[in-house]
Scaffold this active site. Structure first.
Site, PDB file in Angstrom:
ATOM      1  N   LYS A   1      33.432  49.469  62.308  1.00 25.67           N
ATOM      2  CA  LYS A   1      34.585  49.951  63.059  1.00 25.67           C
ATOM      3  C   LYS A   1      34.299  51.207  63.882  1.00 25.67           C
ATOM      4  O   LYS A   1      34.918  51.411  64.929  1.00 25.67           O
ATOM      5  CB  LYS A   1      35.761  50.210  62.114  1.00 25.67           C
ATOM      6  CG  LYS A   1      36.328  48.934  61.510  1.00 25.67           C
ATOM      7  CD  LYS A   1      37.555  49.221  60.665  1.00 25.67           C
ATOM      8  CE  LYS A   1      38.159  47.931  60.148  1.00 25.67           C
ATOM      9  NZ  LYS A   1      39.426  48.165  59.422  1.00 25.67           N
TER      10      LYS A   1
ATOM     11  N   SER B   1      37.438  57.012  52.944  1.00 29.30           N
ATOM     12  CA  SER B   1      37.120  57.919  54.051  1.00 29.30           C
ATOM     13  C   SER B   1      36.493  57.197  55.242  1.00 29.30           C
ATOM     14  O   SER B   1      35.933  57.838  56.121  1.00 29.30           O
ATOM     15  CB  SER B   1      36.170  59.028  53.581  1.00 29.30           C
ATOM     16  OG  SER B   1      34.946  58.476  53.099  1.00 29.30           O
ATOM     17  N   GLY B   2      36.586  55.879  55.295  1.00 28.87           N
ATOM     18  CA  GLY B   2      35.998  55.126  56.397  1.00 28.87           C
ATOM     19  C   GLY B   2      36.958  54.927  57.553  1.00 28.87           C
ATOM     20  O   GLY B   2      37.984  55.602  57.669  1.00 28.87           O
ATOM     21  N   GLY B   3      36.626  53.965  58.417  1.00 28.59           N
ATOM     22  CA  GLY B   3      37.436  53.721  59.600  1.00 28.59           C
ATOM     23  C   GLY B   3      38.850  53.296  59.263  1.00 28.59           C
ATOM     24  O   GLY B   3      39.812  53.733  59.905  1.00 28.59           O
ATOM     25  N   MET B   4      39.017  52.438  58.252  1.00 35.70           N
ATOM     26  CA  MET B   4      40.358  52.009  57.874  1.00 35.70           C
ATOM     27  C   MET B   4      41.149  53.158  57.293  1.00 35.70           C
ATOM     28  O   MET B   4      42.369  53.262  57.489  1.00 35.70           O
ATOM     29  CB  MET B   4      40.273  50.852  56.877  1.00 35.70           C
ATOM     30  CG  MET B   4      41.621  50.257  56.519  1.00 35.70           C
ATOM     31  SD  MET B   4      42.421  49.503  57.946  1.00 35.70           S
ATOM     32  CE  MET B   4      43.908  48.843  57.182  1.00 35.70           C
TER      33      MET B   4
END
Length: 284
Positions: A75, A134-137
Site C-alpha cells: 500500500k 502501524s501499517g498502511g491500513m
C-alpha cells in the site's frame, strides 16, 4: 434469466481488473465478478501476488488493466510507481486502489471511506480506543477515526517510528505494548488472526475484550478471527473485516466501472463472496 445469460462472453473488448496482495484470496474476485454478472458488464477480475511490484505496475500500464486493488504489503511501496494520488490517498500516504485512465495511474484509498462509514453507522458517539497496528491500513483507520470525531485514542505498535508517526499525524497517543487496561473500542489492524502463521493469535487479551463495548477487526481472511469469535462470545458489538472489505470494494467497483450497484446487488455479491452473515450486516 441466469447470470450466464446476462453478461457478454469474455473477448477482446473485456476489461480486466485485478488485485495485488501478499496473501491473495478469492473473496475480492468473487465479489467483483458476481456484480459483473448481475449487471451484465463486460469485465473480469483476477487476484495476483508478486515478488516484483514495479514490473506488476508496469504490466497494468502495458496491458491497459482498468483497475487494481492494492493490499498488504504494497500500500505504501506502490506510491512512487504511479502518477498521481487522489486526496484521501495523499492525506494518508497509502493506496489501496489504482485506476488506469489511458495509461495514467491514480491512487485512491477506499479503505478510509469504508471505515469512516462503519464508525459513523455502528458507534453512537466517539469513545476512547486502542488501535493495534502501524501499517498502511492503520493510517486509513486512524484518519477515519480522527475525521469521525474520535479524539481520545492510543496507537499500539512495537515499531516506534511508524507507530509514533501515525499517532503524531492524527493527534493520538502511542505506546509499544498493550496497556494493562482496556478501552470501549478495540481495533485490530495487524495480521494477528489472519490466515497463515498468525491465524490462531488473539489481537487483544481476553480481559480487555471482556471490558470493551465494541471489537473492530480489520482482518478479512478469515472474517471469523479469534478476536471476533472472542468478542461475540462475550456478547460485544462486532465490526468485522468482511464489512470493511465489502464497502471498500463497492467504492472500487464504482471507480472502475462508473456504475453504482443497488443495495440488492451488493447484498447478493457480499453473500456470494463472504457469506450471509456479512451480507446481512451490510444490509442493516
Amino acid at each position: 434469466m441466469g447470470y450466464e445469460d446476462m453478461k457478454p462472453p469474455i473477448g477482446r473488448d473485456t476489461r480486466l481488473c485485478m488485485s495485488l496482495s501478499g496473501r491473495p484470496g478469492n473473496a475480492g474476485s468473487r465479489f467483483h465478478n458476481c456484480l459483473y454478472e448481475i449487471l451484465g458488464l463486460d469485465y473480469v477480475y483476477k487476484s495476483f501476488s508478486t515478488q516484483d511490484l514495479a514490473a506488476a505496475i508496469g504490466g497494468i500500464r502495458a496491458l491497459n488493466v482498468r483497475g487494481c486493488a492494492i493490499s498488504m504489503p504494497f500500500k505504501e511501496a506502490v506510491i512512487p510507481l504511479i502518477d498521481d494520488l487522489e486526496s484521501s490517498a495523499r492525506a494518508i500516504d497509502s493506496v489501496n486502489t489504482i485506476v488506469n485512465d489511458d495509461g495514467r495511474l491514480t491512487g485512491y484509498n477506499t479503505d478510509y471511506v469504508a471505515v469512516r462509514q462503519l464508525l459513523e453507522k455502528r458507534i453512537e458517539k466517539p469513545v476512547p480506543f486502542l488501535l493495534r497496528g502501524s501499517g498502511g491500513m492503520a493510517k486509513a483507520v486512524a484518519a477515519a477515526l480522527r475525521d469521525a470525531g474520535f479524539a481520545n485514542g492510543t496507537i499500539i505498535a512495537r515499531n516506534k517510528m511508524a507507530g509514533q508517526a501515525i499517532a503524531d499525524q492524527y493527534g493520538f497517543c502511542w505506546q509499544a505494548d498493550l496497556p494493562p487496561d482496556s478501552a470501549p473500542l478495540l481495533i485490530n489492524v495487524t495480521p494477528l488472526g489472519m490466515e497463515g502463521k498468525d491465524r490462531d493469535a488473539l489481537a487483544f487479551r481476553a480481559e480487555q475484550i471482556a471490558a470493551c463495548s465494541t471489537a473492530f477487526d480489520v482482518v478479512a481472511q478469515p472474517v471469523d478471527t479469534p478476536f471476533v469469535r472472542a468478542a461475540r462470545a462475550a456478547r460485544k458489538s462486532v465490526i468485522s473485516g468482511g464489512e470493511v472489505i465489502v464497502l471498500q470494494a463497492v467504492e472500487q467497483f464504482i471507480l472502475y466501472t462508473g456504475v453504482s450497484p443497488g443495495a440488492d446487488d451488493i447484498y447478493e455479491a457480499a453473500r456470494y463472496a463472504h457469506g450471509a452473515d456479512v451480507a446481512a450486516r451490510i444490509a442493516d
